[in-house]
Design a protein around this motif. Structure first.
Motif, PDB file in Angstrom:
ATOM      1  N   LEU A 311       8.041   5.967   6.282  1.00 49.78           N
ATOM      2  CA  LEU A 311       8.799   6.193   4.980  1.00 49.78           C
ATOM      3  C   LEU A 311       8.210   5.926   3.768  1.00 49.78           C
ATOM      4  N   VAL A 312       6.675   5.695   3.876  1.00 49.92           N
ATOM      5  CA  VAL A 312       5.635   5.578   2.666  1.00 49.92           C
ATOM      6  C   VAL A 312       5.290   6.744   2.429  1.00 49.92           C
ATOM      7  N   TYR A 313       5.196   7.196   1.157  1.00 47.65           N
ATOM      8  CA  TYR A 313       4.475   8.463   0.809  1.00 47.65           C
ATOM      9  C   TYR A 313       3.638   8.171  -0.456  1.00 47.65           C
ATOM     10  N   LEU A 314       2.677   9.175  -0.514  1.00 45.69           N
ATOM     11  CA  LEU A 314       1.661   8.898  -1.830  1.00 45.69           C
ATOM     12  C   LEU A 314       2.062   9.970  -2.702  1.00 45.69           C
ATOM     13  N   LYS A 315       1.836   9.768  -4.025  1.00 37.82           N
ATOM     14  CA  LYS A 315       2.229  10.596  -5.096  1.00 37.82           C
ATOM     15  C   LYS A 315       1.522  11.904  -5.019  1.00 37.82           C
ATOM     16  N   ARG A 316       0.166  11.878  -4.602  1.00 38.93           N
ATOM     17  CA  ARG A 316      -0.542  13.115  -4.367  1.00 38.93           C
ATOM     18  C   ARG A 316      -0.362  13.791  -3.250  1.00 38.93           C
ATOM     19  N   ASN A 317       0.002  15.051  -3.442  1.00 40.96           N
ATOM     20  CA  ASN A 317       0.004  16.080  -2.442  1.00 40.96           C
ATOM     21  C   ASN A 317      -1.092  16.135  -1.435  1.00 40.96           C
ATOM     22  N   LYS A 318      -0.933  15.857  -0.133  1.00 36.65           N
ATOM     23  CA  LYS A 318      -2.005  16.043   0.678  1.00 36.65           C
ATOM     24  C   LYS A 318      -1.604  17.362   1.638  1.00 36.65           C
ATOM     25  N   ASP A 319      -2.794  18.135   2.220  1.00 38.61           N
ATOM     26  CA  ASP A 319      -2.674  19.226   2.902  1.00 38.61           C
ATOM     27  C   ASP A 319      -1.896  18.972   4.340  1.00 38.61           C
ATOM     28  N   SER A 320      -1.528  17.824   4.737  1.00 37.71           N
ATOM     29  CA  SER A 320      -0.568  17.602   6.069  1.00 37.71           C
ATOM     30  C   SER A 320      -0.126  16.259   5.699  1.00 37.71           C
ATOM     31  N   ARG A 321       1.274  15.875   6.523  1.00 36.44           N
ATOM     32  CA  ARG A 321       1.684  14.700   6.776  1.00 36.44           C
ATOM     33  C   ARG A 321       0.543  13.706   7.461  1.00 36.44           C
ATOM     34  N   ASN A 322      -0.101  14.395   8.548  1.00 35.47           N
ATOM     35  CA  ASN A 322      -1.142  13.467   9.148  1.00 35.47           C
ATOM     36  C   ASN A 322      -2.220  12.796   8.280  1.00 35.47           C
ATOM     37  N   ASN A 323      -2.707  13.781   7.476  1.00 31.07           N
ATOM     38  CA  ASN A 323      -3.642  13.130   6.636  1.00 31.07           C
ATOM     39  C   ASN A 323      -3.088  12.255   5.558  1.00 31.07           C
ATOM     40  N   GLU A 324      -1.904  12.203   5.321  1.00 24.09           N
ATOM     41  CA  GLU A 324      -1.403  11.266   4.256  1.00 24.09           C
ATOM     42  C   GLU A 324      -1.051  10.036   4.995  1.00 24.09           C
ATOM     43  N   ILE A 325      -0.503   9.951   6.109  1.00 23.68           N
ATOM     44  CA  ILE A 325      -0.483   8.969   6.965  1.00 23.68           C
ATOM     45  C   ILE A 325      -1.753   8.146   7.359  1.00 23.68           C
ATOM     46  N   ALA A 326      -2.854   9.128   7.376  1.00 29.00           N
ATOM     47  CA  ALA A 326      -4.269   8.420   7.598  1.00 29.00           C
ATOM     48  C   ALA A 326      -4.574   7.820   6.229  1.00 29.00           C
ATOM     49  N   GLU A 327      -4.326   8.184   5.243  1.00 29.54           N
ATOM     50  CA  GLU A 327      -4.867   7.597   3.943  1.00 29.54           C
ATOM     51  C   GLU A 327      -4.001   6.345   3.746  1.00 29.54           C
ATOM     52  N   ILE A 328      -2.600   6.322   4.200  1.00 28.28           N
ATOM     53  CA  ILE A 328      -1.707   5.059   3.961  1.00 28.28           C
ATOM     54  C   ILE A 328      -2.199   3.898   4.815  1.00 28.28           C
ATOM     55  N   SER A 329      -2.430   4.309   6.226  1.00 28.32           N
ATOM     56  CA  SER A 329      -2.917   3.464   6.853  1.00 28.32           C
ATOM     57  C   SER A 329      -4.367   2.762   6.663  1.00 28.32           C
ATOM     58  N   ARG A 330      -5.244   3.528   6.078  1.00 31.12           N
ATOM     59  CA  ARG A 330      -6.478   3.043   5.550  1.00 31.12           C
ATOM     60  C   ARG A 330      -6.210   2.251   4.233  1.00 31.12           C
ATOM     61  N   ILE A 331      -5.547   2.529   3.489  1.00 30.94           N
ATOM     62  CA  ILE A 331      -5.103   1.632   2.167  1.00 30.94           C
ATOM     63  C   ILE A 331      -4.664   0.458   2.871  1.00 30.94           C
ATOM     64  N   LEU A 332      -3.686   0.213   3.727  1.00 32.42           N
ATOM     65  CA  LEU A 332      -3.147  -1.049   4.253  1.00 32.42           C
ATOM     66  C   LEU A 332      -4.150  -1.770   4.992  1.00 32.42           C
ATOM     67  N   LYS A 333      -5.171  -1.133   5.465  1.00 31.81           N
ATOM     68  CA  LYS A 333      -6.093  -1.735   6.022  1.00 31.81           C
ATOM     69  C   LYS A 333      -7.327  -2.671   5.000  1.00 31.81           C
ATOM     70  N   THR A 334      -7.390  -2.006   4.035  1.00 29.87           N
ATOM     71  CA  THR A 334      -8.196  -2.443   2.892  1.00 29.87           C
ATOM     72  C   THR A 334      -7.441  -3.665   2.414  1.00 29.87           C
ATOM     73  N   VAL A 335      -6.106  -3.467   2.276  1.00 28.83           N
ATOM     74  CA  VAL A 335      -5.395  -4.688   1.488  1.00 28.83           C
ATOM     75  C   VAL A 335      -5.373  -5.766   2.466  1.00 28.83           C
ATOM     76  N   SER A 336      -5.488  -5.660   3.582  1.00 31.57           N
ATOM     77  CA  SER A 336      -5.360  -6.802   4.711  1.00 31.57           C
ATOM     78  C   SER A 336      -6.776  -7.499   4.437  1.00 31.57           C
ATOM     79  N   LYS A 337      -7.691  -6.801   4.427  1.00 24.59           N
ATOM     80  CA  LYS A 337      -9.188  -7.436   4.033  1.00 24.59           C
ATOM     81  C   LYS A 337      -9.248  -7.906   2.868  1.00 24.59           C
TER      82      LYS A 337
END
Length: 424
Positions: A311-337
């Protein structure tokens, strides 16, 4: 405008003393172009080292007593805090100050060489180039220390922590479920944890139970981002889980005296605890960090949870939902660190398991992106028989991935009527 960054930085520290720790490794008093500001920064450092609280008055009298050669008036210090500094930008202010200082030093160090070139006073070009290289090497060694890549200091800390048994169970955030904690030790700060399962297997309930255990038993704050349910619905679940009263009965308000007593007990427990709930459906991941910083300044956080990842979305349009989820999980990982806290993201599964005889989820069942599997440090799958018409359902917690420990399976009972998981 020449010294604005210096004034903004000093203002941020005077008004909020903890900000000093964010910049103390980036700059020192010698990096300030304006000498007065350098004296103020050094005075702040000395006062904080003595555990003195700083405001305009205490700072003025400290400078007056200890820096008699510097004529720094109360009016000057008071003028600094009138700048509209943004606390969140303090690291940016420090980097601006450092960069200006380095540019000044580069100019001072290399002006002589440019003068020699301009006036054609170079007799031996090779000797000249060698001098320039040596000067540059000396400058870089003095001003650009590669501390980020050195491990000696951190090695010493890790070694002494092991010897002094600081890497005991206290390092981990306990989930409150003994079998789970025995297997994984608990949630480790700086880890991204994914709890995944098919609809109605109890993902949200398990995550909320862990949050309530961390806040009530461990006395740490929990931040729960609910993108699916309202704040009221989340609170009703908490009341049901802690009181042990059927959630339908709580909603129907048909409670007897004993149940009202239990509900009051649950109410007081939640009130005393530090559980933050954000139910904004328009979850902006780019404002995520700034919102967290406000909470972190006043609370000791034990867990950040997001319900749920798809249910998390980015404001920027990504070329695919897979790429968007990839960026979301990366951001969450950086937040945890960055915040050194476990971040738990709930995730849906795709329907691949429907095609298998063994319906238990595996890593390839994670929905939308393989990057979730890659970024996560710990992945917990929930598996139970959804067709069982029982209030209490045996549920398997399958540790599908554990970057820093063992995998395996433990069993809990899930009381659906009270949205509560129980150790078997």
């Amino acid at each position: 405008m020449k010294y604005k960054a210096e004034q903004f930085l000093l203002s941020s520290i005077i008004l909020k003393n903890n900000n000093f720790n964010k910049v103390s490794k980036i700059i020192n008093e010698n990096n300030f172009i304006k000498k007065k500001n350098g004296v103020i920064f050094k005075s702040i450092k000395n006062m904080l080292n003595k555990n003195n609280k700083i405001d305009v008055i205490t700072l003025f009298y400290y400078i007056k007593k200890n820096n008699k050669l510097q004529n720094i008036s109360f009016k000057y210090i008071n003028g600094i805090i009138k700048n509209n500094a943004i606390f969140d930008n303090i690291v940016k202010y420090a980097k601006i100050i450092k960069n200006k200082y380095l540019l000044k030093k580069i100019y001072e160090n290399f002006y002589k060489f440019s003068y020699l070139i301009k006036n054609k006073k170079i007799k031996n070009i090779f000797n000249f180039v060698s001098r320039v290289q040596n000067k540059l090497k000396s400058f870089l060694k003095k001003n650009y220390k590669n501390d980020k890549f050195k491990i000696k200091k951190k090695l010493k800390i890790v070694y002494h922590n092991i010897i002094n048994k600081k890497y005991s169970n206290n390092t981990y955030i306990k989930t409150g479920f003994s079998k789970l904690d025995n297997l994984i030790l608990g949630f480790s700060p700086g880890e991204l944890i994914v709890i995944a399962g098919r609809p109605s297997t109890g993902k949200t309930s398990l995550c909320m139970n862990i949050c309530e255990n961390i806040s009530i038993k461990n006395k740490l704050s929990s931040i729960f981002f609910s993108l699916e349910m309202s704040k009221e619905q989340v609170i009703l679940r908490l009341l049901s889980s802690i009181s042990g009263i059927n959630s339908k009965k709580i909603k129907g308000s048909s409670l007897d005296k004993k149940e009202k007593k239990k509900l009051k007990y649950a109410y007081k427990k939640i009130k005393k605890s530090s559980i933050f709930i954000n139910d904004n459906s328009f979850f902006n991941l780019y404002n995520f960090k700034s919102n967290l910083k406000k909470i972190f300044t006043q609370n000791k956080i034990g867990i950040i949870a997001i319900d749920y990842l798809q249910l998390v979305y980015l404001k920027r349009n990504k070329d695919s939902r897979n790429n968007e989820i990839a960026e979301i999980s990366r951001i969450l990982k950086t937040v945890s660190k960055e915040f050194n806290v476990p971040v738990v993201a709930l995730s849906q599964l795709n329907r691949n398991s429907d095609q298998r005889i063994n319906k238990r989820p595996i890593l390839s069942d994670l929905k939308d992106s393989g990057s979730i599997e890659q970024d996560a440090d710990l992945i917990i799958f929930l598996y139970n028989n959804l067709l069982e018409n029982k209030n209490i359902v045996e549920t398997e917690l399958i540790i599908g991935k554990n970057r820093n420990g063992p995998t395996g399976v433990i069993k809990l009972d899930f009381d659906k009527s009270k949205t509560k998981f129980i150790d078997k």
